[in-house]
Design an enzyme around this catalytic site. Structure first.
Site, short mmCIF file in Angstrom:
data_model
loop_
_atom_site.label_atom_id
_atom_site.label_comp_id
_atom_site.label_asym_id
_atom_site.label_seq_id
_atom_site.Cartn_x
_atom_site.Cartn_y
_atom_site.Cartn_z
N GLY A 1 20.70 9.14 -24.90
CA GLY A 1 21.47 7.92 -25.14
C GLY A 1 21.33 7.34 -26.54
O GLY A 1 21.50 6.13 -26.73
N SER A 2 21.03 8.17 -27.53
CA SER A 2 20.91 7.62 -28.90
C SER A 2 22.26 7.09 -29.39
O SER A 2 22.31 6.11 -30.12
CB SER A 2 20.37 8.69 -29.86
OG SER A 2 21.33 9.71 -30.06
N ASN A 3 23.35 7.70 -28.93
CA ASN A 3 24.68 7.19 -29.31
C ASN A 3 24.95 5.85 -28.61
O ASN A 3 25.52 4.93 -29.20
CB ASN A 3 25.75 8.21 -28.96
CG ASN A 3 25.83 9.31 -30.01
OD1 ASN A 3 26.30 9.08 -31.11
ND2 ASN A 3 25.32 10.48 -29.68
N ASN B 1 35.35 10.63 -27.15
CA ASN B 1 34.17 11.48 -27.02
C ASN B 1 33.62 11.76 -28.41
O ASN B 1 34.38 11.85 -29.38
CB ASN B 1 34.55 12.81 -26.34
CG ASN B 1 33.36 13.74 -26.19
OD1 ASN B 1 32.29 13.32 -25.78
ND2 ASN B 1 33.55 14.99 -26.57
N HIS C 1 31.61 14.61 -30.50
CA HIS C 1 31.20 16.02 -30.40
C HIS C 1 30.47 16.39 -31.69
O HIS C 1 30.95 16.06 -32.78
CB HIS C 1 32.42 16.92 -30.17
CG HIS C 1 32.05 18.36 -30.05
ND1 HIS C 1 31.51 18.89 -28.89
CD2 HIS C 1 32.10 19.36 -30.95
CE1 HIS C 1 31.26 20.19 -29.10
NE2 HIS C 1 31.59 20.49 -30.33
N ASP D 1 37.36 18.99 -25.45
CA ASP D 1 37.25 18.81 -26.92
C ASP D 1 38.58 19.10 -27.63
O ASP D 1 38.59 19.57 -28.77
CB ASP D 1 36.16 19.74 -27.49
CG ASP D 1 34.80 19.45 -26.89
OD1 ASP D 1 34.00 20.38 -26.78
OD2 ASP D 1 34.56 18.28 -26.50
N GLU E 1 26.73 10.82 -36.24
CA GLU E 1 27.32 10.40 -34.95
C GLU E 1 27.09 8.91 -34.75
O GLU E 1 27.98 8.19 -34.27
CB GLU E 1 26.66 11.15 -33.79
CG GLU E 1 26.96 12.62 -33.73
CD GLU E 1 26.16 13.28 -32.61
OE1 GLU E 1 26.08 12.72 -31.51
OE2 GLU E 1 25.63 14.37 -32.86
C1 GRF Z 1 23.44 15.30 -28.85
O1 GRF Z 1 23.45 16.71 -28.92
C2 GRF Z 1 24.64 14.77 -29.56
O2 GRF Z 1 24.96 15.55 -30.68
C3 GRF Z 1 25.72 14.88 -28.53
O3 GRF Z 1 25.08 14.67 -27.28
C4 GRF Z 1 23.68 14.92 -27.41
C5 GRF Z 1 22.82 13.77 -26.99
O4 GRF Z 1 23.32 12.59 -27.50
N1 GRF Z 1 26.74 13.91 -28.77
P1 GRF Z 1 22.66 11.17 -27.04
O5 GRF Z 1 21.35 11.05 -27.80
O6 GRF Z 1 22.42 11.24 -25.54
O7 GRF Z 1 23.65 10.13 -27.45
#
Ligand code: GRF
Length: 202
Positions: free
Chosen positions: A11-13, A104, A106, A147, A176
């Protein structure tokens, strides 16, 4: 402007979207739901820490019905669905109902290194195997394919032959974390217009 964020892992995004709402970069926007297709992932912790309604629809249980289950929960409740590190494929009614309202992120420059099976670290393994010198990330609308929807934002990074997949992934993830909040902001401000494959940004 109300959004739902779909997740599968760290979930970093999601974290970046939360930070960009808190900082006021993304305005008048609330995350109504975080929905995960996998239990006990850190993305759910991020939601809980920010008092965001969070739901697990375990893909092992829901299998191909996960799209319809998500639609039942968010139909009429959100303006935009954001796939942020979401590894299940959305299909069926939700794609029609939310035409040009699902985005999304990618981790490659679509149309390279994408499609079925190209998610997470595998994307970077393929990228390095091929030997490209530039990669990056793509924010795109989600359509019936995988995609394949119209591209909104792309950001690039250099690829070094000595990179490991993890090093490349981390370099791209930094981009991202800029690109996805930027796309959410633009859409929330009504500044994105889609005509076929072309996306105009005002
Ligand atoms: C990562 O590989 C990112 O590039 C892709 O999903 C994976 C995990 O992302 N979008 P996140 O840290 O869970 O957002």
């Amino acid at each position: 402007f109300k959004i739902a964020v779909l997740v599968s892992g760290g979930g970093s995004n999601l974290g970046s979207i939360i930070e960009h709402i808190k900082s006021g970069y993304i305005k008048n926007t609330s995350i109504e739901y975080v929905i995960s297709d996998t239990p006990d992932v850190y993305a759910l912790t991020r939601a809980k820490e920010n008092n965001i309604k969070n739901i697990v629809l375990d893909k092992k249980i829901y299998k191909n019905n996960i799209s319809d289950e998500i639609l039942k929960i968010i139909q009429g409740k959100v303006d935009l669905i954001v796939l942020a590190g979401f590894f299940s494929i959305l299909q069926g009614e939700i794609i029609k109902e939310f035409k040009n309202r699902i985005i999304n992120i990618h981790p490659s420059l679509i149309p390279s290194f994408c499609g079925k099976g190209a998610y997470g670290i595998h994307v970077h393994e393929k990228t390095l195997e091929y030997g490209v010198k530039v990669s990056g990330c793509t924010v795109h609308f989600v359509d019936e394919g995988t995609d394949t929807g119209a591209i909104i934002i792309q950001k690039t990074v250099n690829v070094n032959a000595e990179d490991t997949p993890r090093e490349l992934q981390l370099r791209i993830m930094e981009k991202e974390h800029e690109a996805l909040p930027e796309a959410v902001k633009l859409i929330s401000e009504g500044r994105v217009k889609v005509e076929g494959r072309k996306v105009f940004i005002k």
